[in-house]
Scaffold this motif. Structure first.
Motif, PDB file in Angstrom:
ATOM      1  N   GLU A  35       0.828  -1.215   0.000  1.00 20.90           N
ATOM      2  CA  GLU A  35       0.000   0.000   0.000  1.00 20.90           C
ATOM      3  C   GLU A  35       0.858   1.259   0.000  1.00 20.90           C
ATOM      4  N   ALA A  36       2.174   1.075   0.226  1.00 17.69           N
ATOM      5  CA  ALA A  36       3.049   2.231   0.416  1.00 17.69           C
ATOM      6  C   ALA A  36       3.547   2.747  -0.932  1.00 17.69           C
ATOM      7  N   LEU A  37       2.993   3.871  -1.382  1.00 10.83           N
ATOM      8  CA  LEU A  37       3.461   4.489  -2.619  1.00 10.83           C
ATOM      9  C   LEU A  37       4.779   5.214  -2.345  1.00 10.83           C
ATOM     10  N   ILE A  38       5.727   5.049  -3.259  1.00 12.55           N
ATOM     11  CA  ILE A  38       7.036   5.680  -3.063  1.00 12.55           C
ATOM     12  C   ILE A  38       6.888   7.195  -2.962  1.00 12.55           C
ATOM     13  N   GLY A  39       5.990   7.767  -3.786  1.00 11.08           N
ATOM     14  CA  GLY A  39       5.789   9.211  -3.766  1.00 11.08           C
ATOM     15  C   GLY A  39       5.258   9.733  -2.443  1.00 11.08           C
ATOM     16  N   ASN A  40       4.643   8.867  -1.641  1.00 11.45           N
ATOM     17  CA  ASN A  40       4.093   9.300  -0.351  1.00 11.45           C
ATOM     18  C   ASN A  40       5.099   9.206   0.788  1.00 11.45           C
ATOM     19  N   LEU A  41       6.262   8.581   0.526  1.00 16.67           N
ATOM     20  CA  LEU A  41       7.256   8.440   1.598  1.00 16.67           C
ATOM     21  C   LEU A  41       7.975   9.763   1.807  1.00 16.67           C
ATOM     22  N   LYS A  42       8.354  10.016   3.061  1.00 22.34           N
ATOM     23  CA  LYS A  42       9.072  11.252   3.371  1.00 22.34           C
ATOM     24  C   LYS A  42      10.466  11.215   2.741  1.00 22.34           C
ATOM     25  N   LYS A  43      11.153  10.077   2.947  1.00 20.23           N
ATOM     26  CA  LYS A  43      12.502   9.907   2.401  1.00 20.23           C
ATOM     27  C   LYS A  43      12.390   8.939   1.231  1.00 20.23           C
ATOM     28  N   GLN A  44      12.648   9.407   0.015  1.00 20.79           N
ATOM     29  CA  GLN A  44      12.391   8.561  -1.152  1.00 20.79           C
ATOM     30  C   GLN A  44      13.643   8.015  -1.807  1.00 20.79           C
ATOM     31  N   HIS A  45      14.781   8.729  -1.694  1.00 20.79           N
ATOM     32  CA  HIS A  45      15.956   8.300  -2.435  1.00 20.79           C
ATOM     33  C   HIS A  45      16.665   7.127  -1.759  1.00 20.79           C
ATOM     34  N   THR A  46      16.596   7.072  -0.433  1.00 18.45           N
ATOM     35  CA  THR A  46      17.103   5.899   0.279  1.00 18.45           C
ATOM     36  C   THR A  46      15.959   5.363   1.127  1.00 18.45           C
ATOM     37  N   ILE A  47      15.539   4.141   0.841  1.00 18.63           N
ATOM     38  CA  ILE A  47      14.432   3.545   1.599  1.00 18.63           C
ATOM     39  C   ILE A  47      14.989   2.376   2.410  1.00 18.63           C
ATOM     40  N   THR A  48      14.817   2.446   3.732  1.00 20.25           N
ATOM     41  CA  THR A  48      15.302   1.376   4.598  1.00 20.25           C
ATOM     42  C   THR A  48      14.133   0.481   4.983  1.00 20.25           C
ATOM     43  N   ILE A  49      14.298  -0.811   4.792  1.00 21.65           N
ATOM     44  CA  ILE A  49      13.212  -1.736   5.150  1.00 21.65           C
ATOM     45  C   ILE A  49      13.708  -2.750   6.175  1.00 21.65           C
ATOM     46  N   ASP A  50      13.001  -2.793   7.320  1.00 21.12           N
ATOM     47  CA  ASP A  50      13.304  -3.763   8.378  1.00 21.12           C
ATOM     48  C   ASP A  50      12.123  -4.708   8.540  1.00 21.12           C
ATOM     49  N   PRO A  51      12.360  -5.873   9.137  1.00 24.16           N
ATOM     50  CA  PRO A  51      11.212  -6.721   9.500  1.00 24.16           C
ATOM     51  C   PRO A  51      10.436  -6.063  10.639  1.00 24.16           C
ATOM     52  N   LEU A  52       9.209  -6.494  10.896  1.00 20.37           N
ATOM     53  CA  LEU A  52       8.405  -5.919  11.976  1.00 20.37           C
ATOM     54  C   LEU A  52       9.187  -5.980  13.290  1.00 20.37           C
ATOM     55  N   PRO A  53       9.181  -4.898  14.085  1.00 17.85           N
ATOM     56  CA  PRO A  53       9.960  -4.885  15.321  1.00 17.85           C
ATOM     57  C   PRO A  53       9.430  -5.879  16.362  1.00 17.85           C
ATOM     58  N   SER A  54      10.294  -6.248  17.263  1.00 13.46           N
ATOM     59  CA  SER A  54       9.973  -7.006  18.487  1.00 13.46           C
ATOM     60  C   SER A  54       9.548  -8.463  18.243  1.00 13.46           C
ATOM     61  N   LEU A  55       9.577  -8.937  17.000  1.00 12.71           N
ATOM     62  CA  LEU A  55       9.305 -10.355  16.761  1.00 12.71           C
ATOM     63  C   LEU A  55      10.602 -11.025  16.282  1.00 12.71           C
ATOM     64  N   PRO A  56      10.810 -12.302  16.627  1.00 15.34           N
ATOM     65  CA  PRO A  56      12.031 -12.986  16.183  1.00 15.34           C
ATOM     66  C   PRO A  56      12.088 -13.077  14.660  1.00 15.34           C
ATOM     67  N   VAL A  57      13.284 -12.872  14.111  1.00 14.47           N
ATOM     68  CA  VAL A  57      13.432 -12.893  12.650  1.00 14.47           C
ATOM     69  C   VAL A  57      13.771 -14.313  12.203  1.00 14.47           C
ATOM     70  N   ILE A  58      12.986 -14.854  11.275  1.00 14.70           N
ATOM     71  CA  ILE A  58      13.263 -16.185  10.729  1.00 14.70           C
ATOM     72  C   ILE A  58      14.317 -16.064   9.639  1.00 14.70           C
ATOM     73  N   LYS A  59      14.056 -15.191   8.667  1.00 13.26           N
ATOM     74  CA  LYS A  59      15.032 -14.922   7.615  1.00 13.26           C
ATOM     75  C   LYS A  59      14.702 -13.572   6.979  1.00 13.26           C
ATOM     76  N   ASP A  60      15.729 -12.763   6.772  1.00 14.73           N
ATOM     77  CA  ASP A  60      15.582 -11.446   6.136  1.00 14.73           C
ATOM     78  C   ASP A  60      14.393 -10.655   6.710  1.00 14.73           C
ATOM     79  N   LEU A  61      13.331 -10.494   5.902  1.00 15.64           N
ATOM     80  CA  LEU A  61      12.215  -9.649   6.337  1.00 15.64           C
ATOM     81  C   LEU A  61      11.042 -10.473   6.873  1.00 15.64           C
TER      82      LEU A  61
END
Lengths: 234, 142
Positions: A75-101
């Motif tokens: 649902e996240a349009l790039i044009g709606n992001l505050k910072k568009q040239h560098t986009i950082t993506i993390d997995p959801l916080p506070s849950l154990p990470v199985i792999k990558d995201l």
């Protein structure tokens, strides 16, 4: 436009600690963040792991932290992001990470089972259906929009500091049944919520409301639960 | 599976996650709450000098009349007024329909708090010819 996509990477078979890897992708402002993830996986690095299914904001599997904020990447349009040239993506916080995201959502779903997320009604079912008036339906309508993506519960600071807190998603589901005119289990559910790890750990921070992709006013529903607990008859 | 220790994760999440008006309101409420707790200790320490007689207490009060202590009192008042007004905001959110207009409530609380804060600054620093805040406060409320 060229976009630097900074992705959280963790492979349980080879890594002891997670790290970030940056990919450069060409994208249009009208594209979605999920499109960028697809482009990386399909064209640059097939080892990238992330969840997605419908890509239309219904299934709730692609919730991630984009530029420090939980959202559905579909649902996240790039044009709606505050910072568009560098986009950082993390997995959801506070849950154990199985792999990558991809995170392990077991505890998230276990919390649902605590609040008995099913109809409790011991009366024999009528020949047709259990009817509701429009007013009765309106009371629970917004709370039924939830797609269980986990963006709200994992954005909640109360949940970060206390993993036992039921969290906004499970509490919203509790509201959905407690205020349902067809349900008789309000009393037993309110007893469960009236606990230090129940609704009282909500500190009205509103991160859940900001994160919810279905624009549900979660904190308002939780405040109604608090009111129901303090005003109920003993 | 990779899992951070809960404490580390909690702190890094609070620092890294995007802050909205509600998060700032909550963080400020916590920080001002801690500030008020420290103040209570100072306050009890000051009152404890009453056991040594009025002279000891007055001597301490003279210390608090120095300009930098007056400034500290003004900041303390800022903590009190924010904590009070945001506390009222939280009550309205929890037991009214305040969740529907929590941002407006916060902006209102900040606006009212700022006016009262500046007004108190005027009273503390310019309100009385000899800068005697205590006697001014006593005459003001009596």
């Amino acid at each position: 436009m060229k976009i630097k996509l900074r992705l959280f990477r963790y492979n349980p078979e080879t890594d002891t600690k997670p790290h970030y890897k940056t990919y450069e992708v060409e994208a249009d402002k009208k594209e979605k963040v999920l499109d960028l993830l697809h482009r990386v996986k399909w064209e640059q690095d097939g080892t990238l792991a992330f969840r997605r299914s419908c890509a239309h904001g219904i299934c709730g599997s692609c919730a991630m932290t984009v530029n420090g904020e939980n959202m559905l990447t579909c649902e996240a349009l790039i044009g709606n992001l505050k910072k568009q040239h560098t986009i950082t993506i993390d997995p959801l916080p506070s849950l154990p990470v199985i792999k990558d995201l991809i995170v392990n959502m077991d505890t998230f779903y276990q919390k649902y089972t605590v609040i008995k997320p099913y109809l409790i009604n011991n009366n024999p079912p009528p020949p047709t259906e259990r009817l509701q008036s429009m007013q009765e339906q309106r009371l629970i309508d917004e709370s039924t929009w939830c797609i269980m993506c986990g963006a709200c519960s994992t954005s909640c600071p109360s949940n970060w500091s206390n993993p036992d807190f039921l969290g906004p998603a499970a509490l919203l589901k509790a509201y959905r049944f407690i205020f349902d005119s067809r349900d008789d289990g309000a009393g037993e559910r309110l007893n469960i919520l009236d606990h230090s790890d129940g609704v009282w750990r909500c500190r009205t921070i509103f991160n859940c409301v900001e994160a919810c992709p279905k624009e549900i006013d979660v904190t308002f529903h939780l405040s109604q639960l608090k009111k129901a607990i303090v005003t109920r008859e003993i | 599976m990779y899992e951070k220790s809960p404490t580390n994760e909690w702190i890094s999440n609070v620092v890294r996650y995007r802050k909205f008006s509600g998060s700032w309101a909550w963080l400020l409420h916590r920080i001002t709450g801690l500030g008020l707790t420290v103040y209570v200790l100072v306050h009890i320490n000051t009152l404890a000098s009453l056991q040594e007689g009025p002279e000891a207490f007055n001597a301490k009060m003279q210390v608090f009349m120095q300009p930098h202590w007056l400034f500290a009192a003004w900041i303390l008042f800022g903590l009190v007024i924010y904590h009070t007004l945001n506390g009222i905001r939280i009550v309205i959110i929890d037991f009214g329909r305040g969740a529907k207009y929590h941002k407006q409530l916060l902006y209102g609380a900040i606006a009212v708090g700022l006016v009262v804060f500046l007004w108190m600054g005027y009273i503390i620093f310019f309100g009385h010819s000899d800068h005697d805040f205590l006697s001014y406060a006593v005459s003001f409320f009596s």
